[in-house]
Motif scaffolding. Sequence first.
Motif, PDB file in Angstrom:
ATOM      1  N   GLY A 232      -0.971  -5.650  -1.787  1.00 42.87           N
ATOM      2  CA  GLY A 232      -1.586  -4.337  -1.632  1.00 42.87           C
ATOM      3  C   GLY A 232      -1.151  -3.670  -0.338  1.00 42.87           C
ATOM      4  O   GLY A 232      -0.874  -2.465  -0.302  1.00 42.87           O
ATOM      5  N   ALA A 233      -1.071  -4.449   0.728  1.00 39.68           N
ATOM      6  CA  ALA A 233      -0.643  -3.901   2.012  1.00 39.68           C
ATOM      7  C   ALA A 233       0.818  -3.463   1.961  1.00 39.68           C
ATOM      8  O   ALA A 233       1.195  -2.468   2.584  1.00 39.68           O
ATOM      9  CB  ALA A 233      -0.862  -4.930   3.115  1.00 39.68           C
ATOM     10  N   LEU A 234       1.656  -4.204   1.226  1.00 41.56           N
ATOM     11  CA  LEU A 234       3.059  -3.793   1.118  1.00 41.56           C
ATOM     12  C   LEU A 234       3.169  -2.475   0.356  1.00 41.56           C
ATOM     13  O   LEU A 234       3.967  -1.604   0.720  1.00 41.56           O
ATOM     14  CB  LEU A 234       3.904  -4.863   0.437  1.00 41.56           C
ATOM     15  N   VAL A 235       2.372  -2.305  -0.685  1.00 43.09           N
ATOM     16  CA  VAL A 235       2.364  -1.025  -1.401  1.00 43.09           C
ATOM     17  C   VAL A 235       1.928   0.095  -0.454  1.00 43.09           C
ATOM     18  O   VAL A 235       2.495   1.195  -0.465  1.00 43.09           O
ATOM     19  CB  VAL A 235       1.452  -1.111  -2.635  1.00 43.09           C
ATOM     20  N   GLY A 236       0.932  -0.183   0.396  1.00 42.23           N
ATOM     21  CA  GLY A 236       0.517   0.805   1.378  1.00 42.23           C
ATOM     22  C   GLY A 236       1.623   1.129   2.363  1.00 42.23           C
ATOM     23  O   GLY A 236       1.836   2.293   2.717  1.00 42.23           O
ATOM     24  N   HIS A 237       2.327   0.115   2.802  1.00 39.46           N
ATOM     25  CA  HIS A 237       3.457   0.331   3.706  1.00 39.46           C
ATOM     26  C   HIS A 237       4.514   1.192   3.030  1.00 39.46           C
ATOM     27  O   HIS A 237       5.041   2.143   3.630  1.00 39.46           O
ATOM     28  CB  HIS A 237       4.063  -1.007   4.118  1.00 39.46           C
ATOM     29  N   PHE A 238       4.833   0.866   1.796  1.00 39.44           N
ATOM     30  CA  PHE A 238       5.838   1.615   1.038  1.00 39.44           C
ATOM     31  C   PHE A 238       5.429   3.077   0.913  1.00 39.44           C
ATOM     32  O   PHE A 238       6.237   3.991   1.089  1.00 39.44           O
ATOM     33  CB  PHE A 238       5.996   0.971  -0.338  1.00 39.44           C
ATOM     34  N   ALA A 239       4.144   3.303   0.656  1.00 35.71           N
ATOM     35  CA  ALA A 239       3.648   4.670   0.546  1.00 35.71           C
ATOM     36  C   ALA A 239       3.808   5.415   1.864  1.00 35.71           C
ATOM     37  O   ALA A 239       4.233   6.581   1.887  1.00 35.71           O
ATOM     38  CB  ALA A 239       2.178   4.661   0.120  1.00 35.71           C
TER      39      ALA A 239
END
Length: 343
Positions: A232-239
């Motif tokens: 989830g944090a990686l998706v946030g980073h990507f965003a």
Amino acid sequence: MAHDARRARGGEGPWLPSARGAVSAAVEEYLRGAGPPARSQDVASAPVYGDDLQLALYLCYELHYRGFADVPESHEWDPDLLRVRGALEHRFLTALRADTPAHDSVEDALADLLVEPVDGTGISHYLSANGELWHVREYAVQRSLYHLKEADPHAWVLPRLWGRAKAGMAAVEFDEYGGGRPDRVHARLFADLMTDLGLDTTYGYYLDEATAEALATVNLMSLLGLHRALRGALVGHFAAVEITSSPASRRLAETMRRTGAGPAAEHFYDEHVEADAVHEQVVRHEVIGGLLAEEPHLGPDVAFGIDVTGHLENRFADRLLGAWRAGKSSLRTPLRSGISLNP
């Protein structure tokens, strides 16, 4: 070491860089086949955002990418080294969770990303208003640790997603990898930018020059990508990367034109203005929307990924802008190729 010795043979990773303290020195010696990877007391006492710990962690992570020319590939899954990496990761992640200003929700975190400050003080704002060619070259050197592997850290999350989130993520990554055309892979475009700037395009060539703050931004991606629990944090980073990229790239493209950096340098950022404006919508509605539709409990992790990206990018900006405003180089060691860096 001699600067030319950094160029490994085709298909190999870079040579190991110079150590920056007891922890990175021990990790390097272990990778060369001598001694334990690091003592626990050294790991515990190294400043968490400092050169020694960040380089040691970067060395461990790089084994999962191209590795190093002078390190056996079998070290990627060496259990003793993984234990040290785990201790380094624990210190890094603990500090990030303690030090990162947090939003209450994904919606609030995204809303702040979408607002361009009137009096912007970031790197792209500085370069757009005041940047000279030597600033541009230093920025490219620091960012080369990420941009020459662009998209790779985020690709780790693909096996951890499904449905809309996976499809949206794969669509954006396909663009990052050139849509099937090797000449349009974004890492290749950045190498072309470096050529325009008279810089060496060898992968990992400028690891010695890069600051701890630059290493930390790349280490964050690897940390989030290599742990399923942090998807989830990686998706946030990507965003955070995709949503902030288009306006920043527009300023950087203008900087490249104004400083005469070259057509490939201009093209790299022009490409990101167009591509990332589209990616922003896909990431917000399909990747984040799809993930939270399937796993709503990951909302706080997505928000953390957005917030921690900003936290480390602010530290990186402070390092560069503090040096530049004082008329000094932001690099750890002098740049030894191409035109003069003197302002």
